[in-house]
Design a protein around this motif. Structure first.
Motif, PDB file in Angstrom:
ATOM      1  N   ALA A 107       0.785  -1.264  -0.016  1.00 46.11           N
ATOM      2  CA  ALA A 107      -0.035   0.014   0.136  1.00 46.11           C
ATOM      3  C   ALA A 107       0.919   1.110  -0.134  1.00 46.11           C
ATOM      4  O   ALA A 107       0.705   2.106  -0.789  1.00 46.11           O
ATOM      5  N   ALA A 108       1.956   1.145   0.942  1.00 45.40           N
ATOM      6  CA  ALA A 108       2.731   2.517   0.849  1.00 45.40           C
ATOM      7  C   ALA A 108       3.515   2.639  -0.470  1.00 45.40           C
ATOM      8  O   ALA A 108       3.591   3.887  -0.881  1.00 45.40           O
ATOM      9  N   ASP A 109       3.997   1.654  -1.088  1.00 46.48           N
ATOM     10  CA  ASP A 109       4.430   1.675  -2.348  1.00 46.48           C
ATOM     11  C   ASP A 109       3.871   2.331  -3.649  1.00 46.48           C
ATOM     12  O   ASP A 109       3.974   3.232  -4.394  1.00 46.48           O
ATOM     13  N   LEU A 110       2.474   1.983  -3.461  1.00 45.61           N
ATOM     14  CA  LEU A 110       1.504   2.381  -4.496  1.00 45.61           C
ATOM     15  C   LEU A 110       1.206   3.992  -4.339  1.00 45.61           C
ATOM     16  O   LEU A 110       0.879   4.611  -5.233  1.00 45.61           O
ATOM     17  N   VAL A 111       0.834   3.986  -2.988  1.00 44.59           N
ATOM     18  CA  VAL A 111       0.398   5.546  -2.505  1.00 44.59           C
ATOM     19  C   VAL A 111       1.622   6.392  -2.942  1.00 44.59           C
ATOM     20  O   VAL A 111       1.337   7.589  -3.456  1.00 44.59           O
ATOM     21  N   ALA A 112       2.853   6.014  -2.728  1.00 44.68           N
ATOM     22  CA  ALA A 112       3.878   6.652  -3.041  1.00 44.68           C
ATOM     23  C   ALA A 112       3.926   7.162  -4.587  1.00 44.68           C
ATOM     24  O   ALA A 112       4.245   8.308  -4.961  1.00 44.68           O
ATOM     25  N   GLU A 113       3.675   6.229  -5.346  1.00 47.35           N
ATOM     26  CA  GLU A 113       3.851   6.192  -6.518  1.00 47.35           C
ATOM     27  C   GLU A 113       2.782   7.139  -7.121  1.00 47.35           C
ATOM     28  O   GLU A 113       2.860   8.075  -8.137  1.00 47.35           O
ATOM     29  N   MET A 114       1.581   7.123  -6.640  1.00 45.97           N
ATOM     30  CA  MET A 114       0.288   7.730  -6.956  1.00 45.97           C
ATOM     31  C   MET A 114       0.702   9.475  -6.475  1.00 45.97           C
ATOM     32  O   MET A 114       0.441  10.339  -7.468  1.00 45.97           O
ATOM     33  N   ILE A 115       1.539   9.576  -5.611  1.00 52.40           N
ATOM     34  CA  ILE A 115       1.894  10.966  -4.990  1.00 52.40           C
ATOM     35  C   ILE A 115       2.817  11.419  -5.941  1.00 52.40           C
ATOM     36  O   ILE A 115       2.466  12.641  -6.483  1.00 52.40           O
ATOM     37  N   ARG A 116       3.656  10.817  -6.456  1.00 61.53           N
ATOM     38  CA  ARG A 116       4.859  11.232  -7.296  1.00 61.53           C
ATOM     39  C   ARG A 116       4.104  11.458  -8.678  1.00 61.53           C
ATOM     40  O   ARG A 116       4.683  12.509  -9.439  1.00 61.53           O
ATOM     41  N   GLU A 117       3.088  10.861  -9.032  1.00 64.03           N
ATOM     42  CA  GLU A 117       2.528  10.989 -10.475  1.00 64.03           C
ATOM     43  C   GLU A 117       1.309  12.092 -10.625  1.00 64.03           C
ATOM     44  O   GLU A 117       1.274  12.666 -11.587  1.00 64.03           O
ATOM     45  N   HIS A 118       0.922  12.224  -9.330  1.00 67.58           N
ATOM     46  CA  HIS A 118      -0.342  13.109  -9.308  1.00 67.58           C
ATOM     47  C   HIS A 118      -0.520  14.314  -8.315  1.00 67.58           C
ATOM     48  O   HIS A 118      -1.287  15.096  -8.597  1.00 67.58           O
ATOM     49  N   ALA A 119       0.601  14.291  -7.234  1.00 66.41           N
ATOM     50  CA  ALA A 119       0.328  15.242  -6.228  1.00 66.41           C
ATOM     51  C   ALA A 119       1.106  16.571  -7.089  1.00 66.41           C
ATOM     52  O   ALA A 119       2.247  16.314  -7.754  1.00 66.41           O
ATOM     53  N   HIS A 120       0.897  17.682  -6.533  1.00 62.86           N
ATOM     54  CA  HIS A 120       1.675  18.814  -6.852  1.00 62.86           C
ATOM     55  C   HIS A 120       2.938  18.705  -6.273  1.00 62.86           C
ATOM     56  O   HIS A 120       3.410  18.719  -5.181  1.00 62.86           O
ATOM     57  N   ASP A 121       3.958  19.039  -7.266  1.00 63.50           N
ATOM     58  CA  ASP A 121       5.459  18.999  -6.930  1.00 63.50           C
ATOM     59  C   ASP A 121       5.863  17.483  -6.468  1.00 63.50           C
ATOM     60  O   ASP A 121       6.888  17.474  -5.880  1.00 63.50           O
TER      61      ASP A 121
END
Length: 322
Positions: A107-121
């Motif tokens: 879960a942590a790895d996939l959420v981190a990927e989501m953040i890198r791709e879709h969060a601002h900065d």
């Protein structure tokens, strides 16, 4: 690594009236960014998530309880319309049930990927409750570069009572299944879920997610989360607000872990603190969603928390780590 995917959410359920909010040295109309994201269906192998208010400049990720779904936050997200919100279904849950098997690490790895791709900065503030809180901690430990701060509730090493109740997870799962299919009046009384915030669609998702495989995986990772794991999180030096519900959860354990995080911090981590909301149940975002959202906002803005958040000051020196 699986790619995170997004889905549009109907805007009518969370649009707010047109207020003007300060953004740095300028102002922006809140309604100018309260629009749902467009669905990304390029790869259906990743986490499902809703993206709300995508033009807002600060990204916040909200992580739900075991067996729940992103719908758990439906009463909180309208209170946070000044932020860009990424709200996933965790692996093996609801619209992410094709991703698994569930673990805090996956879960942590996939959420981190989501953040890198879709969060601002490529960075975000984390909000996690119970299982979502443990995932937030694991994310800080594994991917500190994507984390700005964390507001974590009811996610510290469990006590002996919890371990005793969950020593036979198959039986605990059966007991939960019976409760979930009992009359709503009994369910709400047993859980403390405020009837005015009941959500039939969320309850349907929880029942669907309540498999023995998922429950046992969540119980395994929860039971193994330790003081040493908290110390590893503390070494990442992130500002973490730990909150505990005073009615059902481990108040003294939260006090100790708040002290640990603060004592091991060097810069941002020194600002970590622990608090108790005395009247709160375990899943208190379904009990006091407005208060929960006010706590999130205070954490993000690094301002004093509402009065209902009672500081848990250290009572004794920390025992040395083994």
């Amino acid at each position: 690594m699986r790619r995170a995917t997004s889905s549009a959410t109907p805007s009518g359920s969370w649009r707010i009236k047109d207020d003007t909010l300060p953004i740095g040295a300028r102002t922006m109309s809140a309604s100018s960014w309260t629009t749902a994201s467009v669905a990304d269906t390029s790869n259906n192998q990743g986490l499902f998530f809703s993206s709300l208010n995508p033009l807002a400049p600060i990204t916040v990720v909200m992580l739900h309880v075991l067996l729940s779904s992103h719908l758990e936050w439906a009463h909180c997200w309208p209170q946070l319309s000044e932020y860009h919100l990424l709200i996933p279904d965790l692996p093996q849950h609801s619209r992410s049930r094709h991703v698994g098997p569930f673990s805090f690490a996956l879960a942590a790895d996939l959420v981190a990927e989501m953040i890198r791709e879709h969060a601002h900065d490529g960075r975000a503030h984390l909000v996690g409750l119970s299982t979502g809180g443990y995932v937030a901690m694991e994310l800080i430990r594994r991917h500190p570069d994507v984390v700005l701060s964390a507001f974590v509730s009811n996610a510290v090493p469990v006590n002996d009572l919890w371990k005793s109740l969950n020593s036979q997870p198959k039986l605990a799962h059966i007991g939960l299944a019976v409760l979930l299919h009992s009359p709503k009046s009994l369910l709400f009384k047993a859980t403390g879920w405020a009837p005015e915030f009941q959500n039939d669609e969320l309850l349907k998702e929880i029942k669907r997610n309540n498999t023995s495989r998922l429950y046992e995986a969540g119980a395994r990772d929860t039971g193994s989360w330790s003081r040493d794991d908290m110390a590893e999180v503390a070494k990442r030096d992130k500002r973490i607000i730990l909150v505990v519900g005073g009615k059902q959860d481990n108040v003294e354990g939260t006090r100790e872990m708040g002290q640990l995080l603060q004592s091991m911090g060097s810069t941002d981590g020194k600002q970590s603190r622990a608090f108790v909301v005395r009247d709160a149940i375990h899943a208190w975002n379904l009990q006091f969603p407005q208060l929960f959202a006010r706590g999130i906002r205070a954490c993000i803005e690094n301002t004093p928390l509402p009065q209902a958040f009672e500081p848990l000051e250290p009572l004794k020196p920390l025992e040395p780590l083994e």
